[in-house]
Design an enzyme around this catalytic site. Structure first.
Site, PDB file in Angstrom:
ATOM      1  N   LYS A   1      15.100  -8.228  -2.757  1.00  0.00           N
ATOM      2  CA  LYS A   1      15.463  -6.834  -3.033  1.00  0.00           C
ATOM      3  C   LYS A   1      14.527  -5.933  -2.232  1.00  0.00           C
ATOM      4  CE  LYS A   1      15.983  -3.440  -6.754  1.00  0.00           C
ATOM      5  NZ  LYS A   1      15.871  -3.210  -8.221  1.00  0.00           N
TER       6      LYS A   1
ATOM      7  N   LYS B   1      19.786  -7.731  -1.626  1.00  0.00           N
ATOM      8  CA  LYS B   1      20.128  -6.333  -1.902  1.00  0.00           C
ATOM      9  C   LYS B   1      19.250  -5.434  -1.042  1.00  0.00           C
ATOM     10  CE  LYS B   1      20.140  -2.904  -5.627  1.00  0.00           C
ATOM     11  NZ  LYS B   1      19.734  -2.592  -7.015  1.00  0.00           N
TER      12      LYS B   1
END
Length: 323
Positions: free
Chosen positions: A192, A245
């Protein structure tokens, strides 16, 4: 002699026969924002076509999901009360916990994933417990374990820690196992990044940090080898699925991960990516349908098996139209 690639592109029939990747409604996970209150279905201004839902209106959402044949959602909660330890995140009667129970009543077959983090619940907007102006990694793990366990008890099918604390997968796995949830899978936000693409989400979830940023615990966008190290660490700690992400600007990470690991990969087609395509389409600059589907297909081509996307409902309808 040269290769005539056009022979296999001559018409739709042959293109379908040789197509290497495809999109399916089964690939989509729809993000759902649940809020306290009654009779609320409020469009999120930064994510047009997506809504804040109160628990008493979730039946309408389930009807939409059933119509689109979407089988999975990921839940994000926006509480009325926030404090320094995010206590509503692990309250057995918290907004996500209530939403899980209601969705389970409405649709027993719906696959419910929950976001495990603290940023929506803390009064400072950071993803953990603060020590002065720094997030205390190890103290935060205890709270993340409580959040995950509360979601499991409420009936979640999978938990997805998004906080990016070191060691949180192992800690949560241990908490779940000790309490009889050894079969509950964990999808880790393993890679992330500290991305500028999250802006619309932070408005939707009310989760913008009140000071500083999240660069000390989210990943540097310049790094790819670090992503592989984070993914490997989370798999060693017990993650069942890993996530990258954002998606679009990080498809190289998805491809590298797909070449190196043998577990399912999820991507999060984040709010900024969605908003850019949505707004450009509404401005008449692009064909929104074609661009959105091409964007989602690129994620499959890179190696993702599942896609969290705000386009899930629309994309499902578009794919049905093409059948």
């Amino acid at each position: 002699m040269f290769r005539r690639g056009r022979r296999l592109r001559a018409n739709s029939a042959i293109r379908s026969l040789v197509r290497e990747n495809s999109l399916s409604v089964d690939d989509f996970i729809y993000p759902v924002f649940v809020v306290e209150g009654k009779d609320i279905k409020r469009e999120i201004s930064s994510l047009k076509g997506n809504y804040h839902w109160s628990v008493d209106r979730l039946e309408e959402l389930v009807d939409e999901l059933n119509e689109a044949k979407i089988k999975s959602v990921i839940l994000f909660g926006i509480p009325e009360h926030k404090d320094c330890v995010g206590s509503e995140a692990y309250n057995e009667n918290g907004i996500v916990q209530k939403a899980i129970r209601r969705l389970r009543e409405l649709s027993p077959e719906l696959y419910i994933i929950t976001d495990v983090c603290m940023c929506e619940y803390t009064d400072h907007g950071h993803c953990g417990i603060l020590n002065d102006h720094d997030v205390n990694n190890d103290k935060t793990l205890v709270y993340l374990g409580e959040i995950a366990l509360s979601h499991a008890k409420a009936g979640a099918d999978m938990v997805a820690p998004s906080d990016m604390m070191d060691g949180r997968i192992a800690y949560i796995r241990n908490v779940l196992d000790e309490n009889g949830y050894e079969n509950l899978p964990i999808m880790s936000y393993a890679a992330k990044y500290s991305s500028a693409f999250y802006g619309p989400f932070r408005e939707a979830a009310g989760s913008a940090p009140s000071f500083g940023d999240r660069k000390s615990y989210q990943m540097d966008p310049a790094n790819s080898r670090e992503a592989m190290a984070e993914i490997e660490a989370d798999l060693n700690e017990g993650a069942d699925i890993i996530m990258v992400k954002p998606a679009m600007s990080y498809l190289d990470i998805v491809r590298e991960a797909r070449d190196k690991i043998n577990v399912p990969i999820c991507v999060y087609n984040v709010s900024g990516e969605y908003a850019m395509v949505k707004n450009a389409g509404e401005a008449g600059l692009i064909n929104e349908k074609l661009v959105a589907l091409e964007m989602l297909l690129s994620m499959k081509r890179a190696g993702a098996k599942m896609i969290i996307t705000y386009y899930a409902l629309e994309a499902a309808k578009w794919l049905k139209e093409e059948e």
